[in-house]
Motif scaffolding. Structure first.
Motif, mmCIF file in Angstrom:
data_model
loop_
_atom_site.group_PDB
_atom_site.id
_atom_site.type_symbol
_atom_site.label_atom_id
_atom_site.label_comp_id
_atom_site.label_asym_id
_atom_site.label_seq_id
_atom_site.Cartn_x
_atom_site.Cartn_y
_atom_site.Cartn_z
ATOM 1 N N LEU A 1 -7.696 -5.516 5.704
ATOM 2 C CA LEU A 1 -7.909 -4.138 4.836
ATOM 3 C C LEU A 1 -9.043 -3.851 4.192
ATOM 4 O O LEU A 1 -9.329 -2.761 4.262
ATOM 5 N N ILE A 2 -9.791 -4.916 3.914
ATOM 6 C CA ILE A 2 -11.216 -4.560 3.496
ATOM 7 C C ILE A 2 -12.428 -5.104 4.307
ATOM 8 O O ILE A 2 -12.113 -6.352 4.783
ATOM 9 N N VAL B 1 -6.732 2.123 6.856
ATOM 10 C CA VAL B 1 -6.087 1.503 5.888
ATOM 11 C C VAL B 1 -5.214 2.394 5.015
ATOM 12 O O VAL B 1 -3.869 2.076 4.945
ATOM 13 N N ALA C 1 -11.179 -0.418 -5.209
ATOM 14 C CA ALA C 1 -10.317 0.374 -4.515
ATOM 15 C C ALA C 1 -8.830 0.361 -4.959
ATOM 16 O O ALA C 1 -8.138 -0.484 -5.117
ATOM 17 N N LEU D 1 -13.274 -0.052 2.814
ATOM 18 C CA LEU D 1 -11.812 -0.350 3.613
ATOM 19 C C LEU D 1 -12.376 -0.360 4.934
ATOM 20 O O LEU D 1 -13.108 0.264 5.553
ATOM 21 N N ILE E 1 -5.869 0.573 -4.465
ATOM 22 C CA ILE E 1 -4.626 0.144 -3.375
ATOM 23 C C ILE E 1 -3.645 -0.837 -3.828
ATOM 24 O O ILE E 1 -2.728 -0.973 -3.177
ATOM 25 N N TYR F 1 -11.724 -6.497 -6.878
ATOM 26 C CA TYR F 1 -11.337 -5.659 -5.628
ATOM 27 C C TYR F 1 -10.683 -4.373 -6.009
ATOM 28 O O TYR F 1 -10.796 -3.220 -5.494
#
Length: 214
Positions: free
Chosen positions: A13-14, A91, A123, A87, A125, A119
């Motif tokens: 994902l990252i 994603v 981001a 990312l 998410i 993180y």
């Protein structure tokens, strides 16, 4: 059809595994250890205790991994503060697609919650995940299956209903030990033919994950 997907974080994902390899390799060489980048790649995905054991077997002492880990974390945070958290491709589209299909989403990562918090600030998410399991939650990290079994338990689903997405040998091995179906997305670790037994599916990127659900 699968009812849930469990994602690894780094390298899936990252886009941080390349930093992991870069910083650990450079620090090890600076300290005089004759390790290779491939040696570093083989350790990707391991839980903390498992990584310590790996480096003891690799170089003959228990001092290297803590140094590399601390250095990598500091340099990675420095990079992210300067450039943002990168990312991997597709994603957000993938996470939105799975949500639109009513598929549960979980995270099973060898990262600590302390690093995850950093993180997630960088981001947006975290809200996608129905379940998050960190290495902090288990007594044994990958390639032990405990982290995936715990994620499946929290999802309240049978292992038959779950797909795991991984980029490392240690992650795939842990998932197969938990009797889960696996999707391999290549990042830093290169799968050899003998390792293909650990991957039920192989895609070049997350872009094609919809083919497993439509």
């Amino acid at each position: 059809m699968f009812k849930a997907v469990i994602f690894d974080l780094d390298g899936v994902l990252i886009d941080t595994e390349k930093l992991n390899v870069k910083y650990k390799y450079s620090k090890a060489r600076e300290l005089g250890y004759k390790v290779t980048k491939n040696d570093i790649r083989k350790s990707l995905g391991l839980g903390k205790k498992e990584a310590i054991e790996y480096y003891i077997n690799l170089v003959g002492d228990d001092t290297l991994f803590p140094i590399l880990s601390k250095y990598r974390r500091a340099k990675t945070k420095e990079y992210i503060l300067k450039y943002g958290l990168p990312l991997k491709e597709h994603v957000i589209e993938t996470l939105n697609y799975l949500k639109s299909k009513g598929i549960k989403i979980a995270l099973a990562t060898s990262s600590s919650y302390d690093l995850l918090d950093f993180y997630f600030v960088k981001a947006d998410i975290k809200h996608y995940f129905d379940v998050i399991v960190s290495n902090d939650d288990v007594s044994a990290g990958k390639p032990n299956p405990e982290i995936f079994l715990k994620a499946a338990e929290r999802l309240e689903l049978s292992v038959d209903d779950i797909l795991v997405v991984e980029d490392s040998y240690n992650g795939l091995k842990a998932a197969k030990r938990a009797k889960l179906k696996t999707l391999f997305i290549q990042d830093q670790w290169i799968m050899t033919r003998k390792d293909e037994i650990y991957a039920d599916y192989k895609f070049k990127s997350l872009k094609y994950i919809d083919t497993l659900f439509d």
